[in-house]
Design a protein around this motif. Sequence first.
Motif, PDB file in Angstrom:
ATOM      1  N   GLY A 116      -0.896   1.035 -19.128  1.00 41.94           N
ATOM      2  CA  GLY A 116      -0.976   2.001 -18.038  1.00 41.94           C
ATOM      3  C   GLY A 116      -0.250   1.471 -16.810  1.00 41.94           C
ATOM      4  N   ASP A 117       0.378   2.370 -16.081  1.00 46.61           N
ATOM      5  CA  ASP A 117       1.202   1.958 -14.939  1.00 46.61           C
ATOM      6  C   ASP A 117       0.378   1.450 -13.763  1.00 46.61           C
ATOM      7  OD1 ASP A 117       3.483   2.622 -16.283  1.00 46.61           O
ATOM      8  OD2 ASP A 117       3.676   4.616 -15.386  1.00 46.61           O
ATOM      9  N   ASP A 118      -0.773   2.017 -13.535  1.00 42.43           N
ATOM     10  CA  ASP A 118      -1.513   1.722 -12.306  1.00 42.43           C
ATOM     11  C   ASP A 118      -2.716   0.835 -12.609  1.00 42.43           C
ATOM     12  OD1 ASP A 118      -2.625   1.634  -9.819  1.00 42.43           O
ATOM     13  OD2 ASP A 118      -3.499   3.647  -9.931  1.00 42.43           O
ATOM     14  N   PHE A 119      -2.541  -0.474 -12.396  1.00 43.02           N
ATOM     15  CA  PHE A 119      -3.708  -1.347 -12.523  1.00 43.02           C
ATOM     16  C   PHE A 119      -3.949  -2.115 -11.231  1.00 43.02           C
ATOM     17  CE2 PHE A 119      -0.135  -3.724 -14.203  1.00 43.02           C
ATOM     18  CZ  PHE A 119      -0.307  -5.024 -13.742  1.00 43.02           C
ATOM     19  N   GLY A 120      -3.379  -1.625 -10.123  1.00 43.59           N
ATOM     20  CA  GLY A 120      -3.727  -2.141  -8.804  1.00 43.59           C
ATOM     21  C   GLY A 120      -2.898  -3.303  -8.311  1.00 43.59           C
ATOM     22  N   PHE A 121      -1.812  -3.645  -9.015  1.00 42.46           N
ATOM     23  CA  PHE A 121      -0.958  -4.763  -8.590  1.00 42.46           C
ATOM     24  C   PHE A 121       0.499  -4.298  -8.541  1.00 42.46           C
ATOM     25  CE2 PHE A 121      -4.749  -6.758 -10.274  1.00 42.46           C
ATOM     26  CZ  PHE A 121      -5.030  -7.710  -9.300  1.00 42.46           C
ATOM     27  N   GLU A 141       0.825  -1.213   0.000  1.00 47.15           N
ATOM     28  CA  GLU A 141       0.000   0.000   0.000  1.00 47.15           C
ATOM     29  C   GLU A 141       0.858   1.262   0.000  1.00 47.15           C
ATOM     30  OE1 GLU A 141      -4.148  -1.277   2.281  1.00 47.15           O
ATOM     31  OE2 GLU A 141      -2.432  -0.573   3.470  1.00 47.15           O
ATOM     32  N   ARG A 142       2.062   1.180   0.528  1.00 48.87           N
ATOM     33  CA  ARG A 142       2.907   2.358   0.712  1.00 48.87           C
ATOM     34  C   ARG A 142       4.108   2.403  -0.228  1.00 48.87           C
ATOM     35  NH1 ARG A 142       0.153   1.011   4.939  1.00 48.87           N
ATOM     36  NH2 ARG A 142      -0.540   2.583   6.456  1.00 48.87           N
ATOM     37  N   LEU A 143       4.324   1.357  -0.998  1.00 52.52           N
ATOM     38  CA  LEU A 143       5.521   1.269  -1.825  1.00 52.52           C
ATOM     39  C   LEU A 143       5.518   2.304  -2.940  1.00 52.52           C
ATOM     40  CD1 LEU A 143       8.113  -0.398  -2.509  1.00 52.52           C
ATOM     41  CD2 LEU A 143       6.661  -1.672  -4.122  1.00 52.52           C
ATOM     42  N   PRO A 170       1.711   7.406   4.611  1.00 55.38           N
ATOM     43  CA  PRO A 170       0.344   6.886   4.427  1.00 55.38           C
ATOM     44  C   PRO A 170       0.260   6.030   3.172  1.00 55.38           C
ATOM     45  CG  PRO A 170       0.474   9.151   3.690  1.00 55.38           C
ATOM     46  CD  PRO A 170       1.803   8.842   4.301  1.00 55.38           C
ATOM     47  N   PRO A 171      -0.823   5.259   3.020  1.00 55.35           N
ATOM     48  CA  PRO A 171      -1.009   4.469   1.797  1.00 55.35           C
ATOM     49  C   PRO A 171      -1.038   5.350   0.553  1.00 55.35           C
ATOM     50  CG  PRO A 171      -2.523   3.741   3.510  1.00 55.35           C
ATOM     51  CD  PRO A 171      -1.885   5.001   4.017  1.00 55.35           C
ATOM     52  N   VAL A 172      -0.412   4.861  -0.505  1.00 56.01           N
ATOM     53  CA  VAL A 172      -0.406   5.601  -1.774  1.00 56.01           C
ATOM     54  C   VAL A 172      -0.888   4.727  -2.932  1.00 56.01           C
ATOM     55  CG1 VAL A 172       1.426   7.188  -1.087  1.00 56.01           C
ATOM     56  CG2 VAL A 172       2.031   4.999  -2.159  1.00 56.01           C
ATOM     57  N   ASN A 173      -1.080   3.427  -2.672  1.00 59.62           N
ATOM     58  CA  ASN A 173      -1.483   2.509  -3.741  1.00 59.62           C
ATOM     59  C   ASN A 173      -2.830   1.880  -3.441  1.00 59.62           C
ATOM     60  OD1 ASN A 173       0.996   2.754  -5.221  1.00 59.62           O
ATOM     61  ND2 ASN A 173       1.955   1.415  -3.708  1.00 59.62           N
ATOM     62  N   ARG A 174      -3.640   1.749  -4.494  1.00 65.53           N
ATOM     63  CA  ARG A 174      -4.871   0.974  -4.417  1.00 65.53           C
ATOM     64  C   ARG A 174      -4.519  -0.460  -4.752  1.00 65.53           C
ATOM     65  NH1 ARG A 174      -7.940  -1.028  -8.465  1.00 65.53           N
ATOM     66  NH2 ARG A 174      -6.600   0.072  -9.972  1.00 65.53           N
TER      67      ARG A 174
END
Length: 613
Positions: A519-524, A421-423, A460-464
């Motif tokens: 896309g970079d952000d697909f939740g994994f 979540e924070r990486l 804090p968390p930065v990733n979904r």
Amino acid sequence: MTYTHLSQCLDDLERHGQLVRIDQEIDPHLEMGAIQRRVFQAGGPALLFTRVKGCSFPMAGNIFGTVDRIRFIFRKTLPRVRRVLAAKADPSVLLKRPWQVPSLALAAYHALPRKVFTGPILEHETTLSDLPQLVSWPMDGGPYVTLPQVYTHSPQRPGMRFSNMGMYRVQLAGNEFVPNKEVGLHYQICRGIGVHHAEAIEKSQALRVNIFVGGPPAMTLAAIMPLPENLPELFFAGMLAGHRIPMVTRSGHLPMPAQADFCISGIVDPHAQKPEGPFGDHLGYYSLTHPFPVLKVTSVLHRPHAIWPFTTVGRPPQEDTIFGTFIHELTRDLVPTVFSGIHQVHAVDAAGVHPLLLALGSERYVPYAPVRKPRELVTNGLALLGSTQTSLAKYLFIAAREDDLSLSCHHVPAFFRHVLERLDPTRDLHFVTKTTMDTLDYSGTGLNEGSKVMWTVAGPPVNRLATQLPTRFHLPGAFTNPRVFEPGMLVIQGPRHQLPRDTADPLVDVLCNTLQSQGDDFGFPLLVIVDDPDFTTRTWDNFLWVTFTRSDPATDIYGVGSFIRCKHWGCTGPVIIDARIKSFHAPLLDPDPAIEKKVDALGAPGGPLHGII
């Protein structure tokens, strides 16, 4: 009750229903090891094999097979040892509880070995070939001592005060060893005996070695304790045993416990080496044949009615897992005194111990900064990778305790979720390349050589973290079968690895480019390439074992949108770990089906293990 020798302990376990005798003949070649592993997996009792095929000595296994049994064995002395360690962690405890001072003084007195002039160990002599010839796995190179206490003195500062006692692998026969004259002495890097061996080489003199087997159970536990260099394991054994360990010396030899069951004595020539191995080891693979020091044996002694204790190792959990759990239980309060700013560490047994280390630290360097990011954690991580047994860690995940005071690095799923979540993969991965690594780990660039990586997270968390693949997700043709393992963690199947060691795979670069186009952000944030997604995602133990025993960070970590800026590697998208079995990896440990059928028969109605396995 305290025990001065092994038979007392086994008798006590039997009286309390914690030991089973097996009176039918059992072969120490494969069969006995398979029995011990099966009984351990079932949480079963200690085992005493009274009829050992081809050997006159009985054998005892699974003695330390549960944490409760270890606590039972040391029930008399553990409270005192815990008080000593608590006082070490916080000396002010003596001011708060002065009534504990006499107990601590008694423990300190018991730590001092006692010199004696004779003892049971001197009463009988035998040969290497008459010792139990335990072979645990089909491809093992020969019989091994699996619970040895390998004892040396510092050539520069001889005497028990500067002794080392460790549990290093001892091959009794096979390969090029001269029968009844030589044994193989395999010790991994970052071990105390290595310091003594280096001193002997510097002085161009032979290193005297004693290998104890059996004796007070405290000696076995002391041999695996990760103690500071200035605290001899022999002294800790006395504290744990609840009495001063009597040590007897023959002219020209090192001291030996008067109550040991066996003692193999000999010398290591400064540069003498011979091939040792293979051996089924605790990472779940064979460690292969390599040159290691050879011990020229001068005598093999044993006490009357001697019993040979043993264990077998393999993919965790095994009996050595229990050793690790017990050691953590004893030493967890000492962690902040050894590593400033570190509150908790967990060498993950399911991943083979050294491949994966989780830690909680503090992040206090810039408390006024508007954005929390790892700074002190990097310092803390370098300290962990720079001293003691934690220096063998290959992957270190370290999180800031302040971000979640309820977080524990012993709750692995929650810890990984916290990290992912924070990486921020553009800044949070720090590599150490061309460095030493665990001798038993074959994923690196060579024996004892490879890389390390720290994952440091704060804030804090930065990733979904997604639990389902997006509809636009697709893989290039060489990669198939995507599986969501946990939120934010994706496992996919890759083609069979066929490249040489120390070589990046261009097919993984194709995968990275394909994912970047989506896309970079697909939740994994984490994607792992494996040979068998079904097996890998079946349990957390499988996932940890596959991911961290089959990858070298510098070679096998890739990233979507990867870059190198001012020598720092990072990526903008998911981090990818290639955890396939590589073309150069050591073989997996596979049991012998015929032997397993024999063990099944022992557990059938009327068999000695019925109701146990």
